[in-house]
Design a protein around this motif. Structure first.
Motif, PDB file in Angstrom:
ATOM      1  N   ARG A 111       0.824  -1.209   0.000  1.00 28.76           N
ATOM      2  CA  ARG A 111       0.000   0.000   0.000  1.00 28.76           C
ATOM      3  C   ARG A 111       0.857   1.258   0.000  1.00 28.76           C
ATOM      4  N   LEU A 112       2.005   1.230   0.660  1.00 26.85           N
ATOM      5  CA  LEU A 112       2.861   2.412   0.723  1.00 26.85           C
ATOM      6  C   LEU A 112       3.539   2.707  -0.611  1.00 26.85           C
TER       7      LEU A 112
ATOM      8  N   PRO B 208       9.044   3.457  -0.163  1.00 29.30           N
ATOM      9  CA  PRO B 208       9.278   4.904  -0.063  1.00 29.30           C
ATOM     10  C   PRO B 208      10.470   5.238   0.822  1.00 29.30           C
ATOM     11  N   PHE B 209      11.225   6.246   0.382  1.00 32.41           N
ATOM     12  CA  PHE B 209      12.372   6.788   1.126  1.00 32.41           C
ATOM     13  C   PHE B 209      13.471   5.752   1.355  1.00 32.41           C
ATOM     14  N   THR B 210      13.533   4.751   0.463  1.00 33.07           N
ATOM     15  CA  THR B 210      14.639   3.792   0.537  1.00 33.07           C
ATOM     16  C   THR B 210      15.971   4.516   0.382  1.00 33.07           C
ATOM     17  N   ARG B 211      15.977   5.497  -0.481  1.00 37.44           N
ATOM     18  CA  ARG B 211      17.159   6.350  -0.664  1.00 37.44           C
ATOM     19  C   ARG B 211      16.801   7.764  -0.217  1.00 37.44           C
TER      20      ARG B 211
ATOM     21  N   HIS C 114      10.099  15.986   2.336  1.00 39.05           N
ATOM     22  CA  HIS C 114       9.949  15.530   0.960  1.00 39.05           C
ATOM     23  C   HIS C 114       8.784  14.545   0.876  1.00 39.05           C
ATOM     24  N   ASP C 115       8.069  14.569  -0.263  1.00 39.35           N
ATOM     25  CA  ASP C 115       7.118  13.500  -0.504  1.00 39.35           C
ATOM     26  C   ASP C 115       7.853  12.323  -1.149  1.00 39.35           C
ATOM     27  N   VAL C 116       7.118  11.281  -1.534  1.00 38.86           N
ATOM     28  CA  VAL C 116       7.770  10.058  -2.006  1.00 38.86           C
ATOM     29  C   VAL C 116       8.447  10.236  -3.358  1.00 38.86           C
ATOM     30  N   THR C 117       8.138  11.329  -4.069  1.00 44.13           N
ATOM     31  CA  THR C 117       8.784  11.583  -5.350  1.00 44.13           C
ATOM     32  C   THR C 117       9.981  12.511  -5.224  1.00 44.13           C
TER      33      THR C 117
ATOM     34  N   THR D 252      -0.544  12.917   2.933  1.00 38.18           N
ATOM     35  CA  THR D 252       0.705  12.874   2.181  1.00 38.18           C
ATOM     36  C   THR D 252       1.752  12.178   3.029  1.00 38.18           C
ATOM     37  N   LEU D 253       2.437  11.223   2.440  1.00 38.91           N
ATOM     38  CA  LEU D 253       3.535  10.563   3.135  1.00 38.91           C
ATOM     39  C   LEU D 253       4.798  11.387   2.904  1.00 38.91           C
ATOM     40  N   ILE D 254       5.416  11.856   3.990  1.00 31.21           N
ATOM     41  CA  ILE D 254       6.600  12.701   3.866  1.00 31.21           C
ATOM     42  C   ILE D 254       7.726  12.158   4.741  1.00 31.21           C
ATOM     43  N   ARG D 255       8.903  12.664   4.503  1.00 31.22           N
ATOM     44  CA  ARG D 255      10.040  12.433   5.403  1.00 31.22           C
ATOM     45  C   ARG D 255      10.660  13.781   5.704  1.00 31.22           C
ATOM     46  N   GLY D 256      10.760  14.113   6.992  1.00 35.11           N
ATOM     47  CA  GLY D 256      11.254  15.415   7.410  1.00 35.11           C
ATOM     48  C   GLY D 256      12.692  15.660   6.999  1.00 35.11           C
TER      49      GLY D 256
END
Length: 552
Positions: free
Chosen positions: A178-179, A202-205, A225-228, A450-454
């Motif tokens: 799903r992610l 997502p955010f593997t790199r 950042h979002d997943v893109t 929205t899935l993000i990474r700070g």
């Protein structure tokens, strides 16, 4: 019965006689051919059989050509008839058109150019019916940095909600989790869907931290950042507050350090109130805070809440007076109150006094979050214990923006994101986040997830931002004020603290009485907070700077 048996016997005798006669005729024909051609009996039989087969095949070919010719003529007539129908009145056409043909995507679906991957996936997932297709001419697939975007229309009778409800199943049909799958709906067509499918989790790199220019040009305040790899965040903190929740060691403090850094770059002039429940999590921004406290004492939190409520009341009084006098409503400098480890300040002790204090703290905090927005005061609360009782419900319900890092259960996610979160469009369950990737969070803003990474800025970048903001604010101060003189005096001497007896003479205050001297100095400086340590009572440089930069 006797007559019927007799009739049956006569019929059989007649059929036998006819068969004998046919054999005699055939034998005679074969004998004639044999005598005419001079062949042996076996050759005569074979030749006759071959001629009969060839004649039968020729007759079949002739019949097939005639049938095709007739069909071609019928199609031409149908096309001619169709062109006549197009010229006929619309009402007549509707009467002659079958109901199923009104929807070209339903009638004769097996003849439409279907997109094989999407049609198979959505049929199996139950999004569309077995007779429906995703038309290939209504599908575009565009590559992005981390995956590809499917932009398509679902058949008539279906909407984006049919896809959203089964997004997890659709992801399984694509062979991902799903992610890996993100859905966006169109604002102009209920049938249009955009699916982003990632090539890897997502955010593997990690993405590189944004530059100042990227932060400044973002439409709002970026949070990560979002997943893109694109910047994602909130449009504004004007009339909005943020609740951040997640289990310990998931990256909340790093995330909020990134938030403050982006605010300093992109949000213009504002005042910052900081309560550092971790004692050192927000220390980098102490020098630019109007008020900075490092404490886990509920009384300290309560004092800051009441101070901000009082400022809010004063601002509302000014607004009311302006409206009564038919004057423009005054514009106030925004104030942002950020609290780390907020749950600690709502915990109640065992005694009645402590329980009563906890209730009063919750009541005042609710007032601050819900009623201070119109006066320009926003609140950001962070907690590592997003349990039902960690932050009172009456406080949690007031937050417009919500963010949840990894948690262990869907129930805990509801505490952070709201009880009805999983009924919203394309929700993302924080339980599914990878706890080994710090700073991942579900950001829920204006009904969208929205899935993000700070951002994880390095210290040098943060210090540079802080120093530039301090220098800019100091430049904006009037040239010759007692407060600015005191700040420049301390900087010239290279000290962070100066006692009243040392500062007063340097600023021309020569009172002999220590009490009068201290009181007059404080009035001369405009009333900044004093501080007492082992050297005595005096002033801290960072507090003077914060006081100088504060507004109404």
């Amino acid at each position: 019965m006797g007559k019927k048996n007799q009739q049956a016997g006569d019929d059989m005798a007649g059929q036998a006689a006819g068969a004998i006669g046919c054999l005699a005729v055939v034998f005679g024909i074969l004998a004639a051919i044999k005598d005419k051609l001079g062949l042996s009996w076996p050759a005569t039989v074979l030749l006759t059989a071959g001629v009969l087969v060839a004649l039968g095949y020729g007759a079949w070919r002739l019949r097939s050509r005639v049938v095709r010719l007739l069909n071609g003529t019928a199609k031409s007539a149908a096309k001619s008839d169709g062109s006549l129908k197009r010229e006929a009145p619309a009402a007549a056409q509707q009467q002659e058109t079958p109901v199923a043909s009104l929807d070209g995507e339903q009638a004769g679906a097996e003849t439409l150019p279907a997109h094989p991957e999407l049609t198979a996936a959505l049929r199996t997932a139950g999004v569309i019916g077995g007779e429906q297709v995703i038309r290939a001419d209504q599908v575009t697939i565009a590559p992005v940095q981390t995956g590809e975007v499917y932009d398509f229309l679902v058949p008539k009778g279906r909407t984006y909600e049919d896809v959203e409800k089964r997004l997890g199943t659709v992801a399984g049909m694509f062979g991902v989790t799903r992610l890996h799958l993100t859905m966006q709906r169109s604002r102009d067509n209920e049938r249009r869907v955009k699916l982003l499918k990632l090539h890897e989790p997502p955010f593997t790199r990690p993405f590189p931290a944004p530059t100042r220019q990227e932060i400044e040009t973002f439409a709002g305040v970026p949070l990560g950042h979002d997943v893109t790899g694109q910047l994602a965040g909130v449009p504004t903190f004007d009339k909005a507050s943020l609740l951040v929740a997640g289990m310990t060691q998931m990256g909340k403090t790093t995330l909020v350090n990134g938030l403050i850094t982006c605010l300093l770059i992109a949000y213009g002039e504002f005042e910052l109130y900081l309560l550092d429940g971790k004692f050192c999590g927000l220390t980098r921004f102490e020098s630019i805070a109007t008020r900075y406290e490092s404490s886990d004492d509920p009384a300290v939190f309560w004092a800051m809440v009441r101070e901000l409520n009082q400022r809010s009341d004063d601002r509302y009084a000014q607004i009311t007076e302006a409206i009564r006098n038919r004057q423009p409503v005054p514009k106030f400098k925004p104030v942002i109150f950020i609290v780390d480890e907020a749950a600690d300040f709502f915990a109640s002790g065992a005694t009645n006094e402590e329980k009563d204090q906890a209730k009063e703290i919750a009541k005042d905090t609710r007032q601050l979050v819900s009623k201070s927005l119109e006066s320009g005061i926003s609140t950001v609360l962070m907690t590592q214990r997003p349990s039902v009782n960690a932050i009172p419900v009456e406080v949690r319900d007031q937050f417009l923006y919500r963010m949840c890092l990894y948690v262990a259960s869907a129930g805990t996610a509801k505490v952070a994101l709201g009880d009805t979160y999983f009924e919203t469009v394309a929700p993302i369950n924080p339980v599914l986040l990878d706890p080994d990737i710090k700073g991942q969070a579900v950001l829920f803003v204006n009904g969208r997830s929205t899935l993000i990474r700070g951002f994880n800025f390095d210290d040098k970048f943060i210090w540079d931002v802080v120093d530039k903001r301090v220098a800019k604010r100091m430049e904006s101060l009037p040239e010759e004020t007692p407060l600015k003189q005191a700040i420049e005096l301390m900087r010239a001497k290279g000290v962070d603290f100066m006692t009243t007896p040392d500062m007063a003479p340097a600023l021309g205050i020569l009172e002999d009485d220590p009490v009068k001297r201290g009181k007059r100095l404080n009035e001369f400086l405009g009333g900044p907070p004093t501080h007492k340590n082992a050297q005595g009572r005096g002033y801290r440089l960072d507090e003077l700077v914060a006081f100088a930069m504060s507004g109404s």
